[in-house]
Design an enzyme around this catalytic site. Sequence first.
Site, PDB file in Angstrom:
ATOM      1  N   SER A   1       0.837  -1.208   0.000  1.00  0.00           N
ATOM      2  CA  SER A   1       0.000   0.000   0.000  1.00  0.00           C
ATOM      3  C   SER A   1       0.870   1.257   0.000  1.00  0.00           C
ATOM      4  O   SER A   1       2.011   1.237   0.478  1.00  0.00           O
ATOM      5  CB  SER A   1      -0.888   0.020   1.250  1.00  0.00           C
TER       6      SER A   1
ATOM      7  N   TYR B   1      -2.217  -0.998  10.422  1.00  0.00           N
ATOM      8  CA  TYR B   1      -2.298  -1.419   9.013  1.00  0.00           C
ATOM      9  C   TYR B   1      -1.062  -0.973   8.236  1.00  0.00           C
ATOM     10  O   TYR B   1      -0.444  -1.768   7.517  1.00  0.00           O
ATOM     11  CB  TYR B   1      -3.554  -0.814   8.396  1.00  0.00           C
TER      12      TYR B   1
HETATM   13  P1  NAD Z   1     -11.780  -5.756  -0.635  1.00  0.00           P
HETATM   14  O1  NAD Z   1     -12.577  -5.601   0.587  1.00  0.00           O
HETATM   15  O2  NAD Z   1     -12.479  -5.888  -1.910  1.00  0.00           O
HETATM   16  O3  NAD Z   1     -10.791  -6.989  -0.528  1.00  0.00           O
HETATM   17  C1  NAD Z   1     -10.193  -7.405   0.659  1.00  0.00           C
HETATM   18  C2  NAD Z   1     -10.508  -8.879   0.772  1.00  0.00           C
HETATM   19  O4  NAD Z   1      -9.732  -9.432   1.827  1.00  0.00           O
HETATM   20  C3  NAD Z   1     -11.954  -9.177   1.142  1.00  0.00           C
HETATM   21  O5  NAD Z   1     -12.750  -9.305  -0.001  1.00  0.00           O
HETATM   22  C4  NAD Z   1     -11.839 -10.484   1.897  1.00  0.00           C
HETATM   23  O6  NAD Z   1     -12.195 -11.562   1.057  1.00  0.00           O
HETATM   24  C5  NAD Z   1     -10.373 -10.602   2.202  1.00  0.00           C
HETATM   25  N1  NAD Z   1     -10.145 -10.831   3.614  1.00  0.00           N
HETATM   26  C6  NAD Z   1     -10.057  -9.912   4.608  1.00  0.00           C
HETATM   27  N2  NAD Z   1      -9.846 -10.533   5.780  1.00  0.00           N
HETATM   28  C7  NAD Z   1      -9.784 -11.865   5.513  1.00  0.00           C
HETATM   29  C8  NAD Z   1      -9.575 -13.015   6.302  1.00  0.00           C
HETATM   30  N3  NAD Z   1      -9.346 -12.928   7.626  1.00  0.00           N
HETATM   31  N4  NAD Z   1      -9.622 -14.232   5.700  1.00  0.00           N
HETATM   32  C9  NAD Z   1      -9.838 -14.323   4.371  1.00  0.00           C
HETATM   33  N5  NAD Z   1     -10.012 -13.257   3.567  1.00  0.00           N
HETATM   34  C10 NAD Z   1      -9.991 -12.053   4.142  1.00  0.00           C
HETATM   35  O7  NAD Z   1     -10.760  -4.506  -0.644  1.00  0.00           O
HETATM   36  P2  NAD Z   1      -9.481  -4.197  -1.538  1.00  0.00           P
HETATM   37  O8  NAD Z   1      -9.236  -2.764  -1.327  1.00  0.00           O
HETATM   38  O9  NAD Z   1      -9.600  -4.721  -2.907  1.00  0.00           O
HETATM   39  O10 NAD Z   1      -8.324  -4.961  -0.755  1.00  0.00           O
HETATM   40  C11 NAD Z   1      -7.394  -5.809  -1.389  1.00  0.00           C
HETATM   41  C12 NAD Z   1      -6.007  -5.492  -0.895  1.00  0.00           C
HETATM   42  O11 NAD Z   1      -5.626  -4.201  -1.336  1.00  0.00           O
HETATM   43  C13 NAD Z   1      -5.851  -5.479   0.620  1.00  0.00           C
HETATM   44  O12 NAD Z   1      -4.652  -6.123   0.981  1.00  0.00           O
HETATM   45  C14 NAD Z   1      -5.750  -4.010   0.947  1.00  0.00           C
HETATM   46  O13 NAD Z   1      -5.020  -3.779   2.125  1.00  0.00           O
HETATM   47  C15 NAD Z   1      -5.014  -3.515  -0.281  1.00  0.00           C
HETATM   48  N6  NAD Z   1      -5.086  -2.089  -0.521  1.00  0.00           N
HETATM   49  C16 NAD Z   1      -6.283  -1.494  -0.746  1.00  0.00           C
HETATM   50  C17 NAD Z   1      -6.309  -0.133  -0.970  1.00  0.00           C
HETATM   51  C18 NAD Z   1      -7.614   0.588  -1.216  1.00  0.00           C
HETATM   52  O14 NAD Z   1      -7.612   1.819  -1.170  1.00  0.00           O
HETATM   53  N7  NAD Z   1      -8.706  -0.101  -1.468  1.00  0.00           N
HETATM   54  C19 NAD Z   1      -5.133   0.615  -0.986  1.00  0.00           C
HETATM   55  C20 NAD Z   1      -3.929  -0.033  -0.772  1.00  0.00           C
HETATM   56  C21 NAD Z   1      -3.910  -1.394  -0.545  1.00  0.00           C
END
Ligand code: NAD
Length: 300
Positions: A192, A205
């Site tokens: 991130s 985080y």
């Molecule tokens: P999202 O909610 O669509 O995806 C996150 C997924 O993590 C969930 O769908 C869930 O299936 C899974 N998850 C969470 N806890 C879990 C657990 N204990 N067991 C199994 N699965 C679990 O959101 P996203 O933003 O697409 O997130 C994907 C990745 O991107 C994450 O690692 C997040 O930290 C990272 N990220 C997101 C952003 C943003 O702004 N959305 C920015 C930087 C990094």
Amino acid sequence: MSEIADRAEALVRHDDKGGFPAQQQEPPGLTTAMEPRPDHGEQTYVGHGKLEGKRALITGGDSGIGRAVAIAFAREGADVAISYLPSEQADAEETLAWVEKAGRRGALLPGDLVDRQTCMGVVADAVRDLGGLDILVNNAGYHWARGPEGLEGLQPEHVERVLRTNLYAVMWLCQAALPHLAPGSCILNTTSIQAYDPSPALLDYAATKAALNNLTVNLAASLGPKGIRVNAVAPGPIWTPLQPATREGDTLETFGADTPLGRAGQPGEVAPAYVFLASPADASYVSGTVLGVTGGGAVF
Ligand code: NAD
Ligand code: MG
């Protein structure tokens, strides 16, 4: 026109101020409750056979960035296993439908990755269902950004879940996958912008994402001699269920507005970075790197 094209056009006109209507869900959040719906590249992503015959496991592949990666990988010719939380069954089934529509095999693997045995089981089931494993995408992630910022706001149950999901699970998933990864395979971690420019509201985080950057470099060094590449993608603010599920609803009105490009990104704008890093031809000499998809935020 697609959401991405609309937004790209708005950007050129300099009249997109970023942000979304105030809204709130409970974790882990569902795509269908989001307004507007995220764009995962459903109508726009065109594959070119870059991952023909590959077998990928994507954690958190039900929604958001993971769904966009699943769609892109399938259209590039990969079979895709999706790990997700049981309460996200509806989102997982929609992603599976897109994978199958691309003519590829998909597998649904529900389970809570905070538990090491579940991590081991998910890898074993992916290998069973896909007949092997070539690409591990560690993308499941969690944060909690409601309530007070900084040390005062740290709540043990959330800190526990953040560390177990974002960091411990990645180690166990990599450990379980290693015996199955032949030379030419790869691991992709999702870090991130928070690893470089941490927000006080995401104290725990941000620390896990910085640790994942470190883990990426270290694993690249130890797995390189086995012919396994290890890289990471560092997204900036992206419009996914994680945001309405873990932030105060009104903060979304300015979500992404403070980036140099002035808006949040869509999941479909992040997926091509994973395709590049996974591609054995395009990224054959790329390992130990973190590719930013941040709307302009610095990743160094
Ligand atoms: P999202 O909610 O669509 O995806 C996150 C997924 O993590 C969930 O769908 C869930 O299936 C899974 N998850 C969470 N806890 C879990 C657990 N204990 N067991 C199994 N699965 C679990 O959101 P996203 O933003 O697409 O997130 C994907 C990745 O991107 C994450 O690692 C997040 O930290 C990272 N990220 C997101 C952003 C943003 O702004 N959305 C920015 C930087 C990094
Ligand atoms: Mg989800």
